[in-house]
Design a protein around this motif. Structure first.
Motif, PDB file in Angstrom:
ATOM      1  N   SER A 523       0.840  -1.195   0.000  1.00  0.00           N
ATOM      2  CA  SER A 523       0.000   0.000   0.000  1.00  0.00           C
ATOM      3  C   SER A 523       0.873   1.242   0.000  1.00  0.00           C
ATOM      4  N   ILE A 527       2.987   2.528  -8.816  1.00  0.00           N
ATOM      5  CA  ILE A 527       2.647   1.457  -9.758  1.00  0.00           C
ATOM      6  C   ILE A 527       3.168   1.785 -11.147  1.00  0.00           C
ATOM      7  N   ALA A 597      -1.143   1.199 -18.195  1.00  0.00           N
ATOM      8  CA  ALA A 597      -2.150   1.816 -17.322  1.00  0.00           C
ATOM      9  C   ALA A 597      -3.497   1.964 -18.014  1.00  0.00           C
ATOM     10  N   ILE A 600      -6.250  -0.636 -17.247  1.00  0.00           N
ATOM     11  CA  ILE A 600      -6.761  -0.837 -15.889  1.00  0.00           C
ATOM     12  C   ILE A 600      -8.267  -0.587 -15.869  1.00  0.00           C
ATOM     13  N   ASN A 607      -8.497   0.022  -6.055  1.00  0.00           N
ATOM     14  CA  ASN A 607      -7.305  -0.220  -5.245  1.00  0.00           C
ATOM     15  C   ASN A 607      -6.114   0.596  -5.734  1.00  0.00           C
ATOM     16  N   VAL A 608      -6.351   1.496  -6.702  1.00  0.00           N
ATOM     17  CA  VAL A 608      -5.315   2.356  -7.262  1.00  0.00           C
ATOM     18  C   VAL A 608      -5.838   3.786  -7.302  1.00  0.00           C
ATOM     19  N   LEU A 627       0.201   6.666 -10.743  1.00  0.00           N
ATOM     20  CA  LEU A 627      -0.708   5.750 -10.062  1.00  0.00           C
ATOM     21  C   LEU A 627      -0.013   5.100  -8.870  1.00  0.00           C
ATOM     22  N   ALA A 629      -0.739   2.537  -5.181  1.00  0.00           N
ATOM     23  CA  ALA A 629      -1.615   1.531  -4.586  1.00  0.00           C
ATOM     24  C   ALA A 629      -2.306   2.087  -3.343  1.00  0.00           C
ATOM     25  N   LEU A 639      -6.075  -4.831 -10.973  1.00  0.00           N
ATOM     26  CA  LEU A 639      -5.980  -3.428 -10.582  1.00  0.00           C
ATOM     27  C   LEU A 639      -7.226  -2.688 -11.057  1.00  0.00           C
ATOM     28  N   LEU A 641      -9.231   1.413 -11.154  1.00  0.00           N
ATOM     29  CA  LEU A 641      -9.201   2.864 -11.000  1.00  0.00           C
ATOM     30  C   LEU A 641     -10.615   3.396 -10.982  1.00  0.00           C
TER      31      LEU A 641
END
Length: 657
Positions: A523, A527, A597, A600, A607-608, A627, A629, A639, A641
């Motif tokens: 966390s 990324i 990316a 995603i 989670n991002v 990005l 986490a 992943l 967004l």
């Protein structure tokens, strides 16, 4: 400018009680203490009277042998129901007596609810936080079937609680490294401090009820770096002992019942075959040598497992696994529910008597998280031998990234990501860099100091800790760039370095194209960057008419405000407002050139997060989209967004699903 305040010296300064659905567990005593807490040290394991677990009633404590005298709980009238938040009643229907589903067992009140109304002033959904000094509940309950809405509700609750824990832990560890004492004990680690503070603030989950079976909002495969976090969310309520249970002297029927165990190979007689476990009971071990030094006794957690086997009560299994790259070199992964098939007394490898239990994983559960970790490890080592078919490319970046980006599709014949140019960094218009000669940088030769020029640009504090973890989200972060004298190893150069985790673009029946990592992502860790061709407003209008896929940075939900938000811990917490950023009025064209990316998937509980960063220029109208986490992301978990409000642009952005 936002600020983090030190811990209040007076507990009266802590925030008011916080309302949350399931509330805080309490640490149980260590293993050796449990052996002497049982009022009946030599129980008869063969007695067979039926179990009755429900809400504790005073006359049972006075006469524990008169179970037939217990009266059912009073029903709630319609008038009383109208006085309580209706959301409470919706949630309360999900919790029933833990043994109600077993038809051959006696239940004191088959219709009794596991959560009772609270006649307080605050609105609540299930229960209200109690004092930190109150003992854990001895009432066992089971969660009934959850609808989609309830699953999202509890998942978001767990997600936000874990985010507070991680943010606070990272902040406390960072403060300790800088030599700033917070008066919480010299020997306490950052995770223990974070758990202690959250407990004082009433932020622990699932304390009011002892849940048998799955914990709402906790998924099979969820990974935790510290055992204290297991206590915070109520998955396993003991920080030391491997068996969590309701002890006999606190149980309403004077019998201990186990709810969860941790399998970590700490006992030499353990045998772990995945779906089948031969679990060794607790006690009698030399901790330094990890060997048995005396006989085990059928009491405490050992007796609780035997009683759970007798009544057919499942237990949660958490595996402790060695894992490089974490603070402790170990992680804990939730692997689902197991039933106890058999128990016996045996002579262990060291010649001492031990209790053993055979556990079998229940059917129709997601694949074990520990198995996914092993599978991801094999993929990292040799993907082609681990998966014989499905790979379209072993690196769609064509070695432009630091690590390969795999492309995998075993669903259909779609090969779309192969037909576009991989773009490591965004393409900015030239005018953005026209005034670079006026940009000043720091003069730190060996690395940036806390009071250097770049630190001042960030509001007097750097955004990252010494490990490159984002301390808290900000409207904008200034990283050191080419105009600075500091080396590439400077702690203020994080997102500009590109990928360090191995990612896989994969085809999914649920989300179309998606992205998952083959590595564990902590966390707050970086990324990747969201890249494309940068367009101003006029250019974006033209490209939109041509039907190109555009991403508007202004439409991303401001999830950065959630990461590092300690307002539930520090009442005087102020959200960072500096460095500020004007409304963004540009777009990214990802129709022909993009990176990993862009694949995603969208989620309203992502989670991002997107964090705006500047490092190669200082034009605040065109920041980089970096990005990070928001939580621990296990290997092979998709992943996601939050792309913001859905409208016509998201429909055209097919690659973002």
């Amino acid at each position: 400018m936002g600020s983090l305040i030190p811990f209040p010296q007076d507990l009266n300064l802590l925030p008011d009680p916080i309302i949350c659905p399931k509330l805080e567990p309490k640490l149980e005593p260590l293993d050796e203490h449990l052996y002497f807490s049982n009022p009946n040290p030599n129980p008869n394991p063969n007695f067979n009277h039926p179990i009755s677990i429900s809400i504790p009633i005073p006359n049972l404590q006075q006469n524990p042998n008169s179970l037939q005298e217990l009266s059912p709980l009073p029903e709630i009238t319609t008038a009383e129901e109208n006085e309580v938040d209706p959301e409470f009643f919706r949630i309360s229907q999900l919790f029933q007596s833990s043994l109600q589903r077993y038809g051959d067992l006696a239940v004191l009140d088959p219709n009794s609810q596991a959560i009772v109304p609270y006649a307080g002033e605050s609105r609540l959904s299930t229960a209200v936080v109690t004092s930190k000094k109150s003992k854990r509940s001895l009432e066992l309950v089971r969660v009934t079937d959850l609808g989609i809405e309830d699953q999202r509700y509890f998942r978001e609750l767990v997600r936000m609680t874990r985010m507070v824990f991680d943010s606070l832990r990272i902040f406390l560890t960072h403060e300790h490294a800088k030599g700033r004492s917070l008066d919480l004990g010299k020997r306490m680690m950052g995770n223990s401090k974070a758990a202690s503070v959250m407990k004082d603030c009433g932020l622990w989950l699932n304390r009011e009820k002892r849940i048998v079976g799955p914990i709402p909002g906790v998924y099979v495969g969820d990974v935790f770096f510290f055992r204290t976090e297991l206590c915070v969310i109520g998955l396993h309520g003991q920080n030391q002992a491997g068996i969590d249970f309701v002890s006999a002297n606190r149980s309403s029927n004077r019998e201990p019942i186990a709810t969860s165990i941790i399998v970590s190979g700490g006992y030499e007689d353990d045998e772990d075959a995945g779906d089948v476990i031969i679990y060794t009971g607790q006690g009698g071990q030399d901790r330094q040598l990890a060997k048995q030094c005396c006989h085990q006794k059928l009491e405490g957690g050992n007796l609780a497992l035997e009683r759970s086997m007798y009544y057919g009560i499942e237990v949660r299994v958490i595996r402790g696994i060695k894992y490089e790259g974490t603070a402790t070199g170990k992680i804990y992964v939730y692997d689902g529910l197991y039933v106890i098939l058999d128990s016996w007394f045996d002579v262990g490898k060291s010649g001492f008597g031990v209790f053993k239990y055979k556990l079998l994983r229940m059917a129709d559960q997601p694949e074990m998280g520990s198995a996914m970790l092993k599978f991801a490890e094999n993929l990292r080592a040799n993907p082609l031998s681990t998966r014989l078919t499905g790979y379209l490319s072993l690196d769609i970046s064509m070695k432009k990234e630091n690590v390969p980006v795999y492309l995998f599709n075993d669903i259909d014949s779609n090969q779309d990501p192969l037909f576009f140019e991989y773009l490591v960094k965004p393409v900015h218009p030239p005018f953005i860099f026209q005034q670079m000669s006026n940009v000043m940088g720091c003069g730190c030769v060996s690395g940036c100091l806390d009071d250097c020029y770049c630190a001042q640009k960030n509001g007097g504090e750097f955004a990252y800790d010494c490990n490159g973890i984002l301390l808290r989200g900000k409207p904008l972060i200034f990283e050191c760039g080419s105009f600075c004298r500091c080396p590439p190893t400077c702690r203020n150069r994080v997102s500009q370095k590109g990928l360090k985790n191995r990612f896989e673009v994969f085809r999914s029946r649920e989300t179309g194209w998606g992205v998952r990592s083959l590595d564990m992502i902590p966390s707050g860790a970086f990324i990747c960057e969201f890249t494309g061709v940068v367009l101003n407003r006029e250019q974006a209008a033209v490209f939109t008419m041509n039907g190109d896929s555009l991403v508007y940075p202004s439409r991303f939900t401001e999830r950065w405000v959630e990461w590092g938000d300690l307002s539930k811990v520090f009442p005087q917490y102020v959200r960072p407002a500096y460095p500020s950023i004007p409304p963004l009025d540009f777009a990214l064209d990802v129709s022909r050139m993009r990176n990993v990316a862009c694949y995603i998937s969208h989620s309203s509980s992502p989670n991002v997060l997107v964090q705006f960063v500047l490092y190669d220029h200082h034009n605040v109208f065109y920041p980089h989209l970096m990005l990070f986490a928001m939580e621990i992301i296990p290997p092979l978990r998709e992943l996601s967004l939050d792309y913001g409000v859905a409208d016509e642009w998201t429909e055209k952005l097919a690659i973002c699903n």
